[in-house]
Design an enzyme around this catalytic site. Structure first.
Site, PDB file in Angstrom:
ATOM      1  CE  LYS A 125      44.688  22.361   2.075  1.00  0.00           C
ATOM      2  NZ  LYS A 125      45.806  23.185   1.579  1.00  0.00           N
ATOM      3  CG  ASP A 165      43.728  26.088   1.566  1.00  0.00           C
ATOM      4  OD1 ASP A 165      44.777  25.924   0.927  1.00  0.00           O
ATOM      5  OD2 ASP A 165      42.599  26.016   1.023  1.00  0.00           O
TER       6      ASP A 165
HETATM    7  P1  NDP Z   1      42.045  33.184   0.638  1.00  0.00           P
HETATM    8  O1  NDP Z   1      40.849  32.707   1.338  1.00  0.00           O
HETATM    9  O2  NDP Z   1      42.938  34.170   1.299  1.00  0.00           O
HETATM   10  O3  NDP Z   1      41.659  33.798  -0.788  1.00  0.00           O
HETATM   11  C1  NDP Z   1      40.987  33.041  -1.748  1.00  0.00           C
HETATM   12  C2  NDP Z   1      40.606  33.975  -2.882  1.00  0.00           C
HETATM   13  O4  NDP Z   1      40.049  33.205  -3.934  1.00  0.00           O
HETATM   14  C3  NDP Z   1      39.538  34.977  -2.480  1.00  0.00           C
HETATM   15  O5  NDP Z   1      39.730  36.144  -3.236  1.00  0.00           O
HETATM   16  C4  NDP Z   1      38.250  34.266  -2.868  1.00  0.00           C
HETATM   17  O6  NDP Z   1      37.195  35.161  -3.139  1.00  0.00           O
HETATM   18  C5  NDP Z   1      38.679  33.559  -4.121  1.00  0.00           C
HETATM   19  N1  NDP Z   1      37.881  32.327  -4.272  1.00  0.00           N
HETATM   20  C6  NDP Z   1      37.787  31.287  -3.404  1.00  0.00           C
HETATM   21  N2  NDP Z   1      36.948  30.349  -3.865  1.00  0.00           N
HETATM   22  C7  NDP Z   1      36.523  30.822  -5.044  1.00  0.00           C
HETATM   23  C8  NDP Z   1      35.636  30.308  -6.023  1.00  0.00           C
HETATM   24  N3  NDP Z   1      35.034  29.118  -5.848  1.00  0.00           N
HETATM   25  N4  NDP Z   1      35.446  31.047  -7.147  1.00  0.00           N
HETATM   26  C9  NDP Z   1      36.063  32.239  -7.323  1.00  0.00           C
HETATM   27  N5  NDP Z   1      36.908  32.781  -6.419  1.00  0.00           N
HETATM   28  C10 NDP Z   1      37.127  32.078  -5.318  1.00  0.00           C
HETATM   29  O7  NDP Z   1      42.859  31.861   0.226  1.00  0.00           O
HETATM   30  P2  NDP Z   1      44.380  31.728  -0.199  1.00  0.00           P
HETATM   31  O8  NDP Z   1      44.825  32.915  -0.951  1.00  0.00           O
HETATM   32  O9  NDP Z   1      45.130  31.271   0.982  1.00  0.00           O
HETATM   33  O10 NDP Z   1      44.294  30.457  -1.184  1.00  0.00           O
HETATM   34  C11 NDP Z   1      44.114  30.597  -2.590  1.00  0.00           C
HETATM   35  C12 NDP Z   1      44.572  29.331  -3.284  1.00  0.00           C
HETATM   36  O11 NDP Z   1      45.967  29.100  -2.983  1.00  0.00           O
HETATM   37  C13 NDP Z   1      43.855  28.047  -2.866  1.00  0.00           C
HETATM   38  O12 NDP Z   1      43.803  27.175  -3.975  1.00  0.00           O
HETATM   39  C14 NDP Z   1      44.805  27.453  -1.813  1.00  0.00           C
HETATM   40  O13 NDP Z   1      44.623  26.054  -1.673  1.00  0.00           O
HETATM   41  C15 NDP Z   1      46.134  27.785  -2.447  1.00  0.00           C
HETATM   42  N6  NDP Z   1      47.278  27.786  -1.548  1.00  0.00           N
HETATM   43  C16 NDP Z   1      47.326  28.592  -0.448  1.00  0.00           C
HETATM   44  C17 NDP Z   1      48.426  28.599   0.369  1.00  0.00           C
HETATM   45  C18 NDP Z   1      48.555  29.525   1.515  1.00  0.00           C
HETATM   46  O14 NDP Z   1      49.662  29.594   2.089  1.00  0.00           O
HETATM   47  N7  NDP Z   1      47.551  30.291   1.886  1.00  0.00           N
HETATM   48  C19 NDP Z   1      49.549  27.673   0.119  1.00  0.00           C
HETATM   49  C20 NDP Z   1      49.461  26.946  -1.115  1.00  0.00           C
HETATM   50  C21 NDP Z   1      48.347  26.998  -1.892  1.00  0.00           C
HETATM   51  P3  NDP Z   1      36.279  35.765  -1.950  1.00  0.00           P
HETATM   52  O15 NDP Z   1      37.121  36.817  -1.309  1.00  0.00           O
HETATM   53  O16 NDP Z   1      35.077  36.292  -2.631  1.00  0.00           O
HETATM   54  O17 NDP Z   1      35.987  34.609  -1.039  1.00  0.00           O
END
Ligand code: NDP
Length: 450
Positions: A125, A165
């Site tokens: 990571k 991510d």
């Molecule tokens: P994105 O950046 O596309 O989206 C993240 C979302 O979560 C956004 O809506 C963001 O809000 C919100 N967010 C992030 N941090 C916080 C916080 N501290 N408090 C509240 N809301 C928060 O990321 P992903 O969708 O790719 O990832 C989401 C999760 O899925 C993570 O845990 C990641 O590790 C996991 N994941 C992702 C994979 C992938 O293929 N992308 C694979 C496996 C797991 P805002 O828009 O305001 O920033």
């Protein structure tokens, strides 16, 4: 004292300043003791001491110039955690909360998740404390180029293959890939999540969200139920949440919430996925914009969440899909979900539930799909992208989606059967942890002390 407890105590003393990492390790070690008792070779070979220490942590300076001509300084990292079963594989996160401990938690989870996919990939990571919010396209490009100027010497198509991510999507992967190509003069599958016209795979964008729903379907099938007609609470509004919502509609369910870092949306008529994509993927705006565009949507800012609770988990639902970030679902939230009749929780985000919340779900007997199993569809499809790059061909959306679906079915079966084998039927936390661990531990023993 048990072997797993002894290792955890030593780790806690050494890394007390990395709480997320310790939480991830504790969640795994809590469940491994039966497998350790069954095979004394694991203790004899000091597998726990070795698997909880990254093989390598690279920490570097990222310096770049913003649009005003000011020099900006960020910290970049790559945690190459374990390569026993394949090249390091895992995403890059760009978010102000990134530090070595957060990336060690994510890298540690990735070892077991990647093992569970049944494909030959190790765990890694990386990322930076860079905040992409409010940055221009040119600033994002310059940052990605500066980041890759440091990272390129440590990665490669058979060495370490990063992906996206939080904060790293198609745009960032494109800039990172361009920088890698310029620095190495090599056109290879060194990153996944690439654009479709330069080596990306169809269905990679959708894979994590779709996979989480496929996993929930398998859990419910085991109980003679399905997602059809179910009301679902989803958190997050990024890549995973958007495609989780999309797939929920395709299987006849209705997502009624999404959230971002500033607030949440509740719409009892169902989240409008096309509007969500426009707001988050195109305009990169806050969910307040979604509320402007959808008259049936109610917007609740974080400041108005009920005391000690995440608004999304207070909404009455049949199934919950945490898809935002770590530690976004606490014990109180778990109790509220159960009291409201929630029967299924499938984790799209990494470590969204605290250990107390997990124990609460397990004790209740509802279908609970832990992140490293339920969200493994993203990395599994990244591996399918690597396969397509290595053979210089491209599969159709249907081919990739059907492989993804089969992988999720197999992950569920593997976790469920392993749980049964250890007398803990239905406990997919134990099943996924032991199934993921055994393969990596056996490979480590076979390869000797290296
Ligand atoms: P994105 O950046 O596309 O989206 C993240 C979302 O979560 C956004 O809506 C963001 O809000 C919100 N967010 C992030 N941090 C916080 C916080 N501290 N408090 C509240 N809301 C928060 O990321 P992903 O969708 O790719 O990832 C989401 C999760 O899925 C993570 O845990 C990641 O590790 C996991 N994941 C992702 C994979 C992938 O293929 N992308 C694979 C496996 C797991 P805002 O828009 O305001 O920033």
């Amino acid at each position: 004292m048990s072997y797993s407890q002894q290792v955890f105590d030593e780790l806690s003393a050494r890394y007390s300043y990395q709480p997320e990492f310790l939480q991830a390790v504790q969640e795994v070690l809590n469940t491994l003791q039966p497998a350790l008792d069954k095979n004394p070779a694991y203790q004899k070979n000091k597998i726990l001491e070795r698997i909880t220490e990254p093989e390598r942590v690279i920490h570097f300076l990222v310096q770049w110039v913003d649009d005003k001509g000011e020099i900006q300084v960020n910290r970049g990292y790559r945690v190459q955690f374990n390569s026993a079963i394949g090249p390091y594989k895992g995403g890059l996160r760009f978010h102000p909360t990134v530090n070595e401990g957060v990336l060690k938690f994510l890298g540690f989870e990735q070892i077991f998740k990647n093992s569970l996919t049944g494909t030959p990939i190790g765990g890694g990571k990386g990322g930076s404390d860079f905040d992409p919010k409010g940055k221009s396209d040119n600033e994002i490009m310059r940052f990605c180029q500066a980041f890759m100027t440091q990272l390129f010497r440590y990665i490669g198509a058979t060495v370490d293959v990063p992906a996206g991510d939080i904060g790293v999507g198609g745009r960032e992967i494109g800039y990172l890939y361009g920088a890698y190509k310029r620095l190495t003069t090599s056109y290879e599958g060194v990153l996944t999540g690439k654009g479709l016209h330069f080596g990306g795979s169809l269905a990679r964008t959708e894979a994590t969200g779709y996979g989480t729903v496929y996993f929930a379907q398998e859990m419910l099938k085991d109980r003679g139920e399905s997602l059809e007609g179910k009301v679902c609470a989803v958190s997050g509004a990024g890549n995973v949440a958007i495609y989780c919502c999309e797939k929920l509609y395709q299987v006849g369910a209705k997502p009624v919430t999404v959230s971002d870092s500033r607030g949440a949306i509740y719409d009892e008529t169902g989240i409008k996925v096309d509007v969500l994509k426009q707001v988050k993927e195109v305009e990169r705006a806050s969910l307040t914009r979604y509320a402007e565009l959808v008259p049936t949507a109610k917007y609740v800012p974080v400041a108005e969440y009920p005391e000690g609770k995440h608004f999304v988990w207070t909404v009455k639902c049949d199934a919950a899909f945490p898809c935002a970030t770590q530690n976004e679902l606490f014990l109180e939230d778990a109790k509220t979900l159960l009291a409201n009749g929630c029967k299924c929780v499938a984790e799209g985000a990494n470590m969204p539930s605290t250990i107390d919340a997990i124990n609460c779900f397990l004790a209740s007997g509802i279908a609970y799909g832990p992140a490293k199993a339920a969200n493994a569809g993203g990395v599994a499809t990244s591996q399918l992208e690597m396969e397509q790059n290595a053979s210089m061909c491209a599969w159709t959306f249907e081919e990739v989606d059907s492989k993804l679906h089969n992988i999720m079915i197999n992950i569920h079966r593997n976790a469920a059967e392993t749980a049964k084998e250890y007398g803990a039927a239905g406990n997919l936390v134990l099943g996924a942890n032991i199934a993921g661990f055994r393969k990596v531990a056996d490979a480590m023993i076979a390869q000797g002390v290296i």
